[in-house]
Design an enzyme around this catalytic site. Sequence first.
Site, mmCIF file in Angstrom:
data_model
loop_
_atom_site.group_PDB
_atom_site.id
_atom_site.type_symbol
_atom_site.label_atom_id
_atom_site.label_comp_id
_atom_site.label_asym_id
_atom_site.label_seq_id
_atom_site.Cartn_x
_atom_site.Cartn_y
_atom_site.Cartn_z
ATOM 1 N N ASP A 152 -6.761 -1.530 4.856
ATOM 2 C CA ASP A 152 -6.265 -2.602 3.920
ATOM 3 C C ASP A 152 -6.591 -4.067 4.414
ATOM 4 O OD1 ASP A 152 -5.155 -1.056 1.767
ATOM 5 O OD2 ASP A 152 -3.809 -0.538 3.272
ATOM 6 N N ASP A 174 1.024 -1.087 -0.132
ATOM 7 C CA ASP A 174 0.149 -0.084 -0.141
ATOM 8 C C ASP A 174 0.945 1.218 -0.164
ATOM 9 O OD1 ASP A 174 -2.300 1.829 0.317
ATOM 10 O OD2 ASP A 174 -1.638 1.864 2.628
ATOM 11 N N ASP A 191 -1.019 -0.606 6.130
ATOM 12 C CA ASP A 191 -1.051 -0.217 7.510
ATOM 13 C C ASP A 191 -2.110 -0.736 8.530
ATOM 14 O OD1 ASP A 191 -3.701 0.686 6.764
ATOM 15 O OD2 ASP A 191 -3.298 2.881 6.278
#
Length: 614
Positions: free
Chosen positions: A512, A315, A508
Amino acid sequence: MKQKSRLIKIIISAILFVSGMLLPLPSYAQLTLLGLSYFLVGWEIIAKAAKNIVYGQIFDENFLMTVATLGAIGLGEYSEAVAVMLFYQIGEYFQKYAVAKSRKSISSLMNIRPDYANLCDGEQTRQVSPEEVNVGDYILVKPGEKIPLDGKVTEGTSSLDTSSLTGESLPREVEKDSDVLSGCINLTGVLKIQVSKEYGESTVAKILDLVENAASNKAKVEQFITKFARWYTPIVVLSALIIAVIPPLVMADATFSSWIYRALTFLVISCPCALVISVPLSFFGGIGAASKQGILVKGSNYLQALSETEVVVFDKTGTLTKGTFSVVKVEGNDFPTSEVLELAAYADAYSNHPISQSIRQAYARPIDTSKISNYQEIAGRGVCAEINGVLVHLGNARLMADLGTQSHAGDGDGTIINLAVDGKYKGWIKISDEVKLDSAQAISALKSANVHKTVMLTGDNKASGEKIAKQLGLDKVYCELLPTQKVEKLEELLAAKTPNKNVVFVGDGINDAPVLARADIGIAMGKLGSDAAIEAADVVIMTDEPLKIASAIKISRKTLRIVRQNIVFALAIKGLVLLLGVMGMATMWEAVFADVGVSVLAILNSLRALSVKK
């Protein structure tokens, strides 16, 4: 039995054994010394074997040692019987020592458990159990004390030792309004903290639960060794029985005493201690080595899976970038820039997204929420709301396209947030997010570790995403993705991977969670203390450093190398000595080396898993 007591018994038994073997004593005195020596180190093993038989657990190493040594005594091989028990206990001592050393490597984590909290009660404080403190209560933490619960500093300044959580020795400075986490040690000033989470939901409680349960998630090779030992030992006992009985019955020159001795030697050699002890110990050492670097691995199954990493997917926000946004430019489209910022701040009044927080911070004035109505978040696009009766849309280019109006593309040097009022384009805001200092180094380290592909998934615009990907040296980037599209891209990568290789996703742990759960291995990093990070991921990196991903893979591969070395070494030596024993070319002295010697060497080799350079 405590280690000190075990060591004393081993030393006394060894002195009696050597005295009985070397001193010129009458035979009855020699037998007395050997008998005492055997009793000191053997009684515990015999008692365990008897107890296990009562509970139906017959075939274990205690049973093998008991049968082998009592059989040797029955054949008059007193010194060899004592030697087997003595060296077996020495092997047990080394095993306990190795386990204690491995546990010590994560003891700093277990030491984060707070003993008490100083609960503020008016002008007074009283010591209570952390479980008794409620959200919203105030606690006082003095220098040298552990912070017992998560919260926000309301009074005082201090330095915190976060090493037990992050593995980093550099103290963290905190002041009023700083968020603090349970488990840190207050070093200097007195802090008054308002509690934000109950103890059961606090960082320290979740981490302790994670560490304590890591051993239950066994690696495939551990599961195999457990099943192997369950079937292996009965087969060994049956084989020994065949060796003792069949040859004397079918071979003319064979004697029962000779073949029983060979069978007893076979039993000693066959004890699976080296594998049963060293394999779990290696994984435990690897998990301990990771914890010392601030990397929490939820089980040895995930440690083994990391060693087969082929693709690492990131990410962007909060993972490769700092996730601390700031407004760097505001432009109006025939519209005052002050009104662009004001309407944006009002439109984002209810959002907790870091970008929304940065817009409100730039506006820096109180927001009258009574002016806001019909607020709505639009997934993957932005927000809309009525502000003083005017319909305001705030978001990315896709949101503007949905409205049929223009948008600002930007130059790739930041995130562009577009503003439309009553369906008409009115301006844009550029938000900047810094790349973490070690992100480029992390990508380079992964490639050096033979990770074949590094990928970034982001909801950011194409120009910004591609610029960061090029800057960091990523192999591939997918931009302007909705949360569901991130899962779809991950599915594509999973479908394209090499069989028996793994795809790792690093995020994180907040936005996600679906992708973290779908990946072969989910790694949550940054956002220390996030519930989602600890719960959704298989590995938690307790610092903001992407470089720790390469460290985790390095630790896993070293651990697996040690496991394979122990398996090959133990099987090769035991196989050779077993063959020699059946042929009558190996005595119990060689059997002792094949069992205890191999176990000790395998255990000492396992301890290398603890020492991984940062």
